[in-house]
Design a protein around this motif. Sequence first.
Motif, PDB file in Angstrom:
ATOM      1  N   LYS A 119      70.287 -39.570 -58.035  1.00 55.81           N
ATOM      2  CA  LYS A 119      69.567 -40.700 -58.635  1.00 55.81           C
ATOM      3  C   LYS A 119      70.539 -41.833 -58.930  1.00 55.81           C
ATOM      4  O   LYS A 119      71.517 -41.647 -59.660  1.00 55.81           O
ATOM      5  CB  LYS A 119      68.841 -40.250 -59.893  1.00 55.81           C
ATOM      6  N   VAL A 120      70.250 -43.010 -58.339  1.00 58.60           N
ATOM      7  CA  VAL A 120      71.140 -44.164 -58.424  1.00 58.60           C
ATOM      8  C   VAL A 120      70.387 -45.347 -59.018  1.00 58.60           C
ATOM      9  O   VAL A 120      69.290 -45.687 -58.562  1.00 58.60           O
ATOM     10  CB  VAL A 120      71.670 -44.545 -57.021  1.00 58.60           C
ATOM     11  N   LEU A 121      70.996 -45.980 -60.015  1.00 56.58           N
ATOM     12  CA  LEU A 121      70.430 -47.175 -60.637  1.00 56.58           C
ATOM     13  C   LEU A 121      71.412 -48.328 -60.498  1.00 56.58           C
ATOM     14  O   LEU A 121      72.567 -48.218 -60.910  1.00 56.58           O
ATOM     15  CB  LEU A 121      70.156 -46.926 -62.130  1.00 56.58           C
ATOM     16  N   PHE A 122      70.957 -49.427 -59.894  1.00 53.65           N
ATOM     17  CA  PHE A 122      71.752 -50.647 -59.766  1.00 53.65           C
ATOM     18  C   PHE A 122      71.352 -51.589 -60.893  1.00 53.65           C
ATOM     19  O   PHE A 122      70.155 -51.769 -61.149  1.00 53.65           O
ATOM     20  CB  PHE A 122      71.490 -51.309 -58.411  1.00 53.65           C
ATOM     21  N   VAL A 123      72.349 -52.208 -61.543  1.00 56.75           N
ATOM     22  CA  VAL A 123      72.054 -53.013 -62.729  1.00 56.75           C
ATOM     23  C   VAL A 123      72.763 -54.368 -62.679  1.00 56.75           C
ATOM     24  O   VAL A 123      73.968 -54.449 -62.423  1.00 56.75           O
ATOM     25  CB  VAL A 123      72.471 -52.273 -64.025  1.00 56.75           C
ATOM     26  N   CYS A 124      71.988 -55.425 -62.942  1.00 61.39           N
ATOM     27  CA  CYS A 124      72.541 -56.759 -63.181  1.00 61.39           C
ATOM     28  C   CYS A 124      71.900 -57.285 -64.468  1.00 61.39           C
ATOM     29  O   CYS A 124      71.372 -56.505 -65.255  1.00 61.39           O
ATOM     30  CB  CYS A 124      72.326 -57.691 -61.982  1.00 61.39           C
ATOM     31  N   MET A 125      71.910 -58.565 -64.677  1.00 62.71           N
ATOM     32  CA  MET A 125      71.396 -59.099 -65.932  1.00 62.71           C
ATOM     33  C   MET A 125      69.868 -59.168 -65.962  1.00 62.71           C
ATOM     34  O   MET A 125      69.224 -58.610 -66.831  1.00 62.71           O
ATOM     35  CB  MET A 125      71.984 -60.474 -66.228  1.00 62.71           C
ATOM     36  N   GLY A 126      69.263 -59.865 -65.013  1.00 57.39           N
ATOM     37  CA  GLY A 126      67.821 -60.079 -65.061  1.00 57.39           C
ATOM     38  C   GLY A 126      67.018 -59.262 -64.076  1.00 57.39           C
ATOM     39  O   GLY A 126      65.790 -59.274 -64.121  1.00 57.39           O
ATOM     40  N   SER A 128      66.482 -50.147 -59.606  1.00 54.66           N
ATOM     41  CA  SER A 128      67.319 -51.198 -60.169  1.00 54.66           C
ATOM     42  C   SER A 128      66.696 -51.665 -61.479  1.00 54.66           C
ATOM     43  O   SER A 128      65.506 -51.464 -61.717  1.00 54.66           O
ATOM     44  CB  SER A 128      67.475 -52.373 -59.191  1.00 54.66           C
ATOM     45  N   ALA A 129      67.532 -52.283 -62.304  1.00 55.29           N
ATOM     46  CA  ALA A 129      67.082 -52.748 -63.612  1.00 55.29           C
ATOM     47  C   ALA A 129      68.027 -53.837 -64.105  1.00 55.29           C
ATOM     48  O   ALA A 129      69.102 -54.039 -63.541  1.00 55.29           O
ATOM     49  CB  ALA A 129      67.046 -51.599 -64.612  1.00 55.29           C
ATOM     50  N   GLU A 177      70.269 -40.796 -69.130  1.00 58.06           N
ATOM     51  CA  GLU A 177      70.166 -39.375 -68.819  1.00 58.06           C
ATOM     52  C   GLU A 177      69.553 -39.154 -67.442  1.00 58.06           C
ATOM     53  O   GLU A 177      69.973 -38.268 -66.701  1.00 58.06           O
ATOM     54  CB  GLU A 177      69.314 -38.665 -69.879  1.00 58.06           C
ATOM     55  N   ALA A 178      68.590 -39.967 -67.075  1.00 60.11           N
ATOM     56  CA  ALA A 178      67.829 -39.750 -65.839  1.00 60.11           C
ATOM     57  C   ALA A 178      68.631 -39.994 -64.563  1.00 60.11           C
ATOM     58  O   ALA A 178      68.394 -39.341 -63.548  1.00 60.11           O
ATOM     59  CB  ALA A 178      66.584 -40.635 -65.836  1.00 60.11           C
ATOM     60  N   PHE A 179      69.577 -40.929 -64.592  1.00 59.86           N
ATOM     61  CA  PHE A 179      70.306 -41.295 -63.382  1.00 59.86           C
ATOM     62  C   PHE A 179      71.683 -40.648 -63.346  1.00 59.86           C
ATOM     63  O   PHE A 179      72.344 -40.489 -64.369  1.00 59.86           O
ATOM     64  CB  PHE A 179      70.425 -42.822 -63.270  1.00 59.86           C
ATOM     65  N   ASP A 180      72.106 -40.318 -62.126  1.00 54.64           N
ATOM     66  CA  ASP A 180      73.427 -39.729 -61.905  1.00 54.64           C
ATOM     67  C   ASP A 180      74.511 -40.788 -61.786  1.00 54.64           C
ATOM     68  O   ASP A 180      75.661 -40.549 -62.141  1.00 54.64           O
ATOM     69  CB  ASP A 180      73.421 -38.903 -60.605  1.00 54.64           C
ATOM     70  N   HIS A 181      74.130 -41.936 -61.250  1.00 53.91           N
ATOM     71  CA  HIS A 181      75.058 -43.050 -61.021  1.00 53.91           C
ATOM     72  C   HIS A 181      74.384 -44.330 -61.483  1.00 53.91           C
ATOM     73  O   HIS A 181      73.286 -44.654 -61.023  1.00 53.91           O
ATOM     74  CB  HIS A 181      75.424 -43.157 -59.534  1.00 53.91           C
ATOM     75  N   HIS A 210      77.129 -39.622 -71.349  1.00 51.54           N
ATOM     76  CA  HIS A 210      76.669 -40.166 -70.071  1.00 51.54           C
ATOM     77  C   HIS A 210      77.501 -41.362 -69.595  1.00 51.54           C
ATOM     78  O   HIS A 210      77.247 -41.899 -68.521  1.00 51.54           O
ATOM     79  CB  HIS A 210      75.194 -40.570 -70.159  1.00 51.54           C
ATOM     80  N   LYS A 211      78.484 -41.767 -70.369  1.00 55.19           N
ATOM     81  CA  LYS A 211      79.285 -42.944 -70.006  1.00 55.19           C
ATOM     82  C   LYS A 211      79.987 -42.791 -68.656  1.00 55.19           C
ATOM     83  O   LYS A 211      80.205 -43.770 -67.956  1.00 55.19           O
ATOM     84  CB  LYS A 211      80.311 -43.259 -71.094  1.00 55.19           C
ATOM     85  N   HIS A 212      80.326 -41.565 -68.278  1.00 49.41           N
ATOM     86  CA  HIS A 212      81.007 -41.325 -67.004  1.00 49.41           C
ATOM     87  C   HIS A 212      80.159 -41.734 -65.789  1.00 49.41           C
ATOM     88  O   HIS A 212      80.686 -41.908 -64.700  1.00 49.41           O
ATOM     89  CB  HIS A 212      81.398 -39.849 -66.886  1.00 49.41           C
ATOM     90  N   LYS A 213      78.875 -41.912 -65.973  1.00 50.59           N
ATOM     91  CA  LYS A 213      77.973 -42.286 -64.881  1.00 50.59           C
ATOM     92  C   LYS A 213      78.045 -43.776 -64.542  1.00 50.59           C
ATOM     93  O   LYS A 213      77.592 -44.188 -63.475  1.00 50.59           O
ATOM     94  CB  LYS A 213      76.522 -41.960 -65.258  1.00 50.59           C
ATOM     95  N   ILE A 214      78.577 -44.583 -65.437  1.00 48.97           N
ATOM     96  CA  ILE A 214      78.569 -46.038 -65.277  1.00 48.97           C
ATOM     97  C   ILE A 214      79.842 -46.484 -64.576  1.00 48.97           C
ATOM     98  O   ILE A 214      80.950 -46.161 -64.997  1.00 48.97           O
ATOM     99  CB  ILE A 214      78.438 -46.734 -66.644  1.00 48.97           C
ATOM    100  N   ARG A 215      79.663 -47.241 -63.508  1.00 49.93           N
ATOM    101  CA  ARG A 215      80.786 -47.779 -62.739  1.00 49.93           C
ATOM    102  C   ARG A 215      80.426 -49.184 -62.277  1.00 49.93           C
ATOM    103  O   ARG A 215      79.253 -49.549 -62.197  1.00 49.93           O
ATOM    104  CB  ARG A 215      81.049 -46.923 -61.487  1.00 49.93           C
ATOM    105  N   LEU A 216      81.440 -49.940 -61.944  1.00 54.03           N
ATOM    106  CA  LEU A 216      81.207 -51.209 -61.253  1.00 54.03           C
ATOM    107  C   LEU A 216      80.923 -50.883 -59.789  1.00 54.03           C
ATOM    108  O   LEU A 216      81.656 -50.095 -59.169  1.00 54.03           O
ATOM    109  CB  LEU A 216      82.433 -52.118 -61.348  1.00 54.03           C
ATOM    110  N   PHE A 217      79.884 -51.451 -59.230  1.00 54.43           N
ATOM    111  CA  PHE A 217      79.495 -51.137 -57.861  1.00 54.43           C
ATOM    112  C   PHE A 217      80.618 -51.434 -56.869  1.00 54.43           C
ATOM    113  O   PHE A 217      80.851 -50.676 -55.931  1.00 54.43           O
ATOM    114  CB  PHE A 217      78.213 -51.897 -57.504  1.00 54.43           C
ATOM    115  N   LEU A 218      81.335 -52.522 -57.090  1.00 51.00           N
ATOM    116  CA  LEU A 218      82.370 -52.898 -56.132  1.00 51.00           C
ATOM    117  C   LEU A 218      83.619 -52.013 -56.198  1.00 51.00           C
ATOM    118  O   LEU A 218      84.511 -52.159 -55.372  1.00 51.00           O
ATOM    119  CB  LEU A 218      82.740 -54.372 -56.265  1.00 51.00           C
TER     120      LEU A 218
END
Length: 162
Positions: free
Chosen positions: A5-12, A41-42, A82-86, A106-114
């Motif tokens: 499960k992958v979630l992409f995140v920006c501001m809006g 995405s969110a 909790e729901a997303f792996d990345h 769950h902080k280990h799941k958050i990365r910069l995409f680039l």
Amino acid sequence: MRKIKVLFVCMGNICRSPTAEGVFNAYIASRNMAHAFDVDSAGTHAYHVGDAPDLRAQKAARDRGVELRHLRARKVKSTDFEAFDHILAMDEENYAILTEACPADHKHKIRLFLEYAPHLQQNEVPDPYYGGAYGFEKVLDLVEAASEGFIDTLQREGMLTN
């Protein structure tokens, strides 16, 4: 087999993250890997909840064979951690917002995409909202490279087999 499960995140959630969602979905579909993923995405802010992606983002993506018009903006929810792996942030600001809101386990799941495209020597996908059409093309270039790098990393680490 459990999906990744992958979630992409920006501001809006109307430019960068839906573009990343669309490009990543197209990338995995072209490699017959779509069955292995749940992708979303969110945004960290609720400015555009329910809106379709920016028309300029839609056009730039469509010109590359990626359709975004069916996507709708939403805000990151506390349950996403909790729901997303990345959870892949488009820039440092949104990365900081996510890490501040995220429970410690769950902080280990958050990365910069680039981070998945180190050859680009760039940490952030720039926000094209106030720029011209070239900005949307640049976003596409960056998320295409990072999508490939992300899949390569998952395969190298044994999290994904094809």
